[in-house]
Design a protein around this motif. Structure first.
Motif, short mmCIF file in Angstrom:
data_model
loop_
_atom_site.label_atom_id
_atom_site.label_comp_id
_atom_site.label_asym_id
_atom_site.label_seq_id
_atom_site.Cartn_x
_atom_site.Cartn_y
_atom_site.Cartn_z
N HIS A 176 0.82 -1.21 0.00
CA HIS A 176 0.00 0.00 0.00
C HIS A 176 0.86 1.26 0.00
O HIS A 176 0.66 2.16 -0.83
CB HIS A 176 -0.92 0.01 1.22
N VAL A 177 1.80 1.33 0.93
CA VAL A 177 2.63 2.53 1.04
C VAL A 177 3.49 2.70 -0.21
O VAL A 177 3.64 3.81 -0.73
CB VAL A 177 3.51 2.47 2.31
N PHE A 178 4.03 1.61 -0.73
CA PHE A 178 4.88 1.68 -1.92
C PHE A 178 4.10 2.20 -3.12
O PHE A 178 4.53 3.13 -3.81
CB PHE A 178 5.47 0.30 -2.22
N ARG A 179 2.93 1.63 -3.38
CA ARG A 179 2.14 2.02 -4.56
C ARG A 179 1.63 3.45 -4.43
O ARG A 179 1.67 4.22 -5.39
CB ARG A 179 0.97 1.06 -4.76
N TYR A 180 1.11 3.82 -3.27
CA TYR A 180 0.62 5.17 -3.06
C TYR A 180 1.75 6.20 -3.21
O TYR A 180 1.57 7.27 -3.78
CB TYR A 180 -0.02 5.31 -1.68
N THR A 181 2.93 5.86 -2.69
CA THR A 181 4.05 6.80 -2.74
C THR A 181 4.53 7.00 -4.17
O THR A 181 4.80 8.14 -4.59
CB THR A 181 5.21 6.30 -1.85
N LEU A 182 4.66 5.92 -4.94
CA LEU A 182 5.06 6.06 -6.34
C LEU A 182 4.06 6.93 -7.10
O LEU A 182 4.45 7.79 -7.91
CB LEU A 182 5.18 4.69 -7.01
N ALA A 183 2.77 6.71 -6.85
CA ALA A 183 1.74 7.50 -7.54
C ALA A 183 1.86 8.98 -7.18
O ALA A 183 1.77 9.86 -8.04
CB ALA A 183 0.35 6.97 -7.20
N ALA A 184 2.08 9.26 -5.89
CA ALA A 184 2.18 10.66 -5.44
C ALA A 184 3.43 11.34 -5.99
O ALA A 184 3.43 12.54 -6.25
CB ALA A 184 2.18 10.71 -3.92
N MET A 185 4.51 10.57 -6.19
CA MET A 185 5.76 11.12 -6.70
C MET A 185 5.80 11.15 -8.23
O MET A 185 6.73 11.68 -8.82
CB MET A 185 6.95 10.31 -6.16
N GLY A 186 4.79 10.54 -8.86
CA GLY A 186 4.75 10.50 -10.31
C GLY A 186 5.81 9.60 -10.91
O GLY A 186 6.29 9.85 -12.02
N LEU A 187 6.19 8.55 -10.19
CA LEU A 187 7.23 7.64 -10.63
C LEU A 187 6.63 6.36 -11.21
O LEU A 187 5.60 5.87 -10.74
CB LEU A 187 8.17 7.29 -9.47
N ASP A 188 7.31 5.82 -12.20
CA ASP A 188 6.86 4.60 -12.86
C ASP A 188 7.47 3.38 -12.18
O ASP A 188 8.63 3.41 -11.74
CB ASP A 188 7.26 4.62 -14.34
N ASP A 189 6.68 2.29 -12.13
CA ASP A 189 7.19 1.03 -11.56
C ASP A 189 8.45 0.55 -12.26
O ASP A 189 9.28 -0.15 -11.66
CB ASP A 189 6.12 -0.07 -11.68
N ALA A 190 8.61 0.92 -13.54
CA ALA A 190 9.73 0.43 -14.34
C ALA A 190 11.08 0.94 -13.81
O ALA A 190 12.13 0.41 -14.20
CB ALA A 190 9.56 0.86 -15.79
N LEU A 191 11.06 1.92 -12.92
CA LEU A 191 12.30 2.43 -12.34
C LEU A 191 12.88 1.47 -11.30
O LEU A 191 14.01 1.66 -10.85
CB LEU A 191 12.07 3.80 -11.70
N PHE A 192 12.09 0.45 -10.92
CA PHE A 192 12.49 -0.42 -9.83
C PHE A 192 12.30 -1.89 -10.20
O PHE A 192 11.45 -2.24 -10.99
CB PHE A 192 11.65 -0.11 -8.57
N SER A 193 13.13 -2.73 -9.59
CA SER A 193 12.91 -4.17 -9.59
C SER A 193 12.34 -4.51 -8.22
O SER A 193 12.91 -4.12 -7.19
CB SER A 193 14.22 -4.93 -9.83
N VAL A 194 11.21 -5.20 -8.21
CA VAL A 194 10.48 -5.40 -6.96
C VAL A 194 10.29 -6.88 -6.66
O VAL A 194 9.89 -7.66 -7.53
CB VAL A 194 9.10 -4.70 -7.02
N GLY A 195 10.60 -7.26 -5.43
CA GLY A 195 10.35 -8.62 -4.97
C GLY A 195 9.43 -8.60 -3.77
O GLY A 195 9.09 -7.53 -3.23
N VAL A 196 9.01 -9.77 -3.33
CA VAL A 196 8.09 -9.90 -2.20
C VAL A 196 8.85 -10.44 -0.99
O VAL A 196 9.36 -11.56 -1.02
CB VAL A 196 6.90 -10.82 -2.54
N ALA A 197 8.95 -9.62 0.06
CA ALA A 197 9.65 -10.04 1.28
C ALA A 197 8.73 -10.83 2.21
O ALA A 197 9.19 -11.65 3.00
CB ALA A 197 10.21 -8.82 2.01
#
Length: 240
Positions: A176-197
């Motif tokens: 939740h925090v990750f997705r909301y923060t990227l949206a608020a910053m106007g950043l694309d998911d493609a800038l990051f490689s994401v795994g599930v901890a």
């Protein structure tokens, strides 16, 4: 209706005034977007919206106060606060009674795009510097991880900027925090490689073990059940 059965029955008797339900003190950990201060100083965000809906369903007034995470835990332990929502953890269980689950999220570990994401917070992540929001619980794997360097920040925006500037190697956050923060910053998911901890990190409504309202747990659980059946609970905690 948040009152004892005998008082509820008295409502219908001539000449007997109905008592007002007591105000429940709510401590809300101040972590964006879960909860933060609005333009008029009022609590806004996902958790204040949840408590507004719960207040209407339970027909009980809430006094919501934003608190640092540790202070919210302390107030729940002392009884200064009656209710709070936390991720389920041993620290919360010490001073509170779990009312019911309200949401569940995944814990994500993000690195810069093109870099490998460690499969687990063990030897494979040794030496990694990981930014995290101070005071937040991310599951026992992160709590017990001793081979990584944990870098505490005030909010995820700060951690993401540090990651982009190569000042840290990774960030850990709820989805939740990750997705909301990227949206608020106007950043694309493609800038990051994401795994599930962690596949599932449940969050629950808790009541202080020292609250005068402990006898009303069944009433709160019934109000939450109605919110779940109506879909309001799922709508409140939906991802952006």
């Amino acid at each position: 209706m948040w009152l004892s059965l005998c008082v509820g029955l008295m409502w219908g008797l001539p000449g007997v005034a109905a008592e007002s339900p007591p105000v429940a003190e709510v401590a809300i950990p101040e972590v964006w977007p879960w909860a933060y201060e609005g333009s008029q100083g009022e609590p806004v965000g996902i958790l204040p919206l949840f408590f507004e809906r719960l207040s209407a369903a339970a027909e009980v007034p809430f006094q919501m106060r934003l608190r640092p995470h540790r202070r919210a835990l302390k107030e729940m332990g002392s009884g200064a606060a009656d209710l709070a929502v936390f991720y389920d953890s041993p620290h919360v269980a010490e001073g509170s009674v779990r009312v019911a689950s309200v949401a569940s999220t995944r814990v994500l570990l993000a690195v810069r795009a093109g870099e490998p994401v460690p499969e687990a917070l063990d030897q494979r992540a040794a030496g990694l510097s990981v930014g995290y929001i101070r005071g937040t619980y991310y599951g026992e794997a992160f709590e017990q991880a001793e081979l990584i360097h944990k870098v505490a920040v005030q909010d995820l925006r700060q951690a993401i900027e540090m990651l982009r500037l190569q000042r840290i190697d990774a960030v850990i956050a709820s989805e939740h925090v990750f997705r909301y923060t990227l949206a608020a910053m106007g950043l694309d998911d493609a800038l990051f490689s994401v795994g599930v901890a962690a596949d599932r990190l449940p969050a629950s409504l808790y009541m202080s073990k020292n609250s005068a309202l402990l006898g009303d747990l069944p009433h709160l659980r019934e109000a939450l059940r109605r919110l779940h059946e109506s879909g309001e609970l799922q709508q409140t905690f939906a991802l952006p």
